[in-house]
Design an enzyme around this catalytic site. Sequence first.
Site, PDB file in Angstrom:
ATOM      1  N   ASP A 415       0.823  -1.206   0.000  1.00  0.00           N
ATOM      2  CA  ASP A 415       0.000   0.000   0.000  1.00  0.00           C
ATOM      3  C   ASP A 415       0.860   1.260   0.000  1.00  0.00           C
ATOM      4  OD1 ASP A 415      -2.669   1.308   0.465  1.00  0.00           O
ATOM      5  OD2 ASP A 415      -1.640   1.970   2.278  1.00  0.00           O
ATOM      6  N   GLU A 468       1.133  -0.433  -5.152  1.00  0.00           N
ATOM      7  CA  GLU A 468       0.200   0.661  -5.397  1.00  0.00           C
ATOM      8  C   GLU A 468       1.050   1.925  -5.438  1.00  0.00           C
ATOM      9  OE1 GLU A 468      -3.504   3.185  -3.511  1.00  0.00           O
ATOM     10  OE2 GLU A 468      -1.958   2.306  -2.258  1.00  0.00           O
TER      11      GLU A 468
END
EC number: 2.4.1.18
Length: 749
Positions: A415, A468
């Site tokens: 993330d 990401e």
Amino acid sequence: MTNSQYSPQPMAAEFSEAMEKLVNACYSDPFRVLGPHPYQKGIVVRAYLPHAIQAWIGTEPPQEMARSSAINLFEWHGKAKALPLPYQVLWEDKMGFTHYEYDPYCFPPQLSDYDLHLFGEGKHWHVYRILGSHPVIVDGTSGVLFATWAPEAERVSIVGDFNRWDGRCHPMQLRGLTGVWELFIPGLKPGTLYKYELRNRNRGSIHLKSDPYGQRFEQRPHTASIVAAKTNYLWQDRKWMEQRKQFDWLHQPISVYEVHLGSWQRGENGAFLNYRQLARQLVDYVLKTGFTHIELLPVTEHPLDASWGYQTTGYFAPTSRFGSPDEFRYFVDHCHLHGIGVLMDWVPGHFPKDAHGLAQFDGSALYEHEDPRLGEHRDWGTLIFNYGRHEVRNFLLSSALYWLEEFHIDGLRVDAVASMLYLDYSRQEGDWIPNKYGGRENLEAIDFLRELNKVLHAQHPGVLVIAEESTSWPMVSHPIYVGGLGFSMKWNMGWMNDTLSYMSKDPIYRHYHHDALTFGLLYAFNENFMLPLSHDEVVHGKQSLLYKMPGDEWQRFANLRLLYTMMFTYPGKKLLFMGCEFGQGEEWNESRSLDWYLLNYPVHQGVQAAIKDLNHLYRSLPALNYYDFAKEGFEWIDCHDSAQSVLSYLRLKDGDFVIVVLNFTPVPRTNYRLGVPKSGVYLECFNSDSTYYGGSNMGNSQTIQTDSITWMGRPYSINITVPPLAGIVLRLKTPASKMPATAPLSPGK
């Protein structure tokens, strides 16, 4: 512990000072004064029992220990041979209850110097096996070994129900200069609640903390760690794990169903389903809809439901909201037994400020940077890991490996990578500190990410590590040896933003923005891209995918099916958030279930059927998946027809190909001539306007004959109908070709 192993008796002055520190709960070397020690021609045993009024040493028969009334220190003097090792201490409290306990301070340290050295170097990949709490047997006595890292602590104690949460009762031993504290407490069992109580060496402040390496936690709002039992789960996925080592993910279809376990479905009265229930129901659904993988929003323990798991406090613990660690193992195992991979979101970029968590763990900036210009995400209200510290890097690397090894996770989606890479990420001028070269790149985070990918790929071939990353940072998914970060894949945020922006526009204006759809192919093969339509796009006022689409109800659904047709035929692996596959109307809300009642309506059933068939098409035709990351797998037929808002392209694999034609207006394009690379008969193998999917059923007959008319630079052409707000997929009919079994042909007109 033999007599020769007894700690030497401190001098009187030293002993007095040590006892004062012990009683004041600020002593780092309790073994120096507690437990057995040589004394004159025998030994002395000392026990500090703050809640006792009387105590006995566990000889046969028990002998009373002398009590110093001022400080509740109990002593027994005797001959070494009279003392069994290990021995018990019996004590009576003020209520008259008698307690029988083995003395923790008669057991030697358990952590090896080698383990501690590796941890200090940041190279102990499996440090979760030694730090935290672990049920063990020492010298024939069962109990729990506790260990934690707190170099700026003056004293660390284990507290829990077993000692009335009193930090004076079980002070831990500091292991040299490593900053690691340990203590074996005999008699404790799995299921015991505990925390660490830490006293900072500089300020004397007291901090009550959950275990950073804890493998199980209480359900929120409670925050205690729980001693986890050693797993006895018998995995059944050996075949899957062996095949994963050879998984050619570069050339295989990967279609990911992104799931938040707490809101996919709920039980009666809105209760969470447990891991076992989720396994059975979710696997059945994913098999029905045709996805290859499930990606879980973080299942690492977290205190706040509304964080969706992205503010982690337990980096080694599946959240207790849905059950035990072994029940989560069952979830993954069940997926594997049915041919479904499991990915999970993992958050090494930041952590929350909750008082019981990592923040100021030992009263100092231990896991985070001390300077808020380096150590704080002001927008998110979270703290940033200090990637330059060996032990912090080791903590994160060990966490990543833990999920792969202990739970057989098939990959991690890392993330917020962009926030890790840039020192000035979301910061104003003057609110960040340049690196040693004066730049804005976070050199320590870059080194950490490269090490992460190197270790994971080396130790677990076939595992995916997906970034990401929302900027144009180069070579995110390129090998480390050529200067890349080493990720398997990167989310294609540019494609997502451009495509959703385009699709949200009224079709009458789309011809002005045609390049929003074509621009992405200029960089589509610079990285190994995954196409994400994720949870982030259906929250915070952004609307659901369905209601991003313009027009009346029919046009909204047609646009949505068109979007999905483009996604599943465009280069790159696929990711779709739960609910989007049937046209969820409301924004996602983590506090309740998806609107499954919508599947009572044919138009929503149609969207779900389209996803099912697109998945099948994508998985069945190598031309659609083999070269997802290579320019050899894509050719434009026509990217210039902005006047009619039509795109057409080929997807290819070693001479085989499919044709994709997309019409982004509600105007049917009849007698639309399209250049094709080969002569013969073409078949329409998918049509998003089919009545199967809730469309108007405009399309082509089941066979389309080529004409010897040069068109669009191609030697042959076909005359087709392109339905309104729809996409069609055509394939050349050959004696050897077989149509995908479940992708329905449009009946045509």
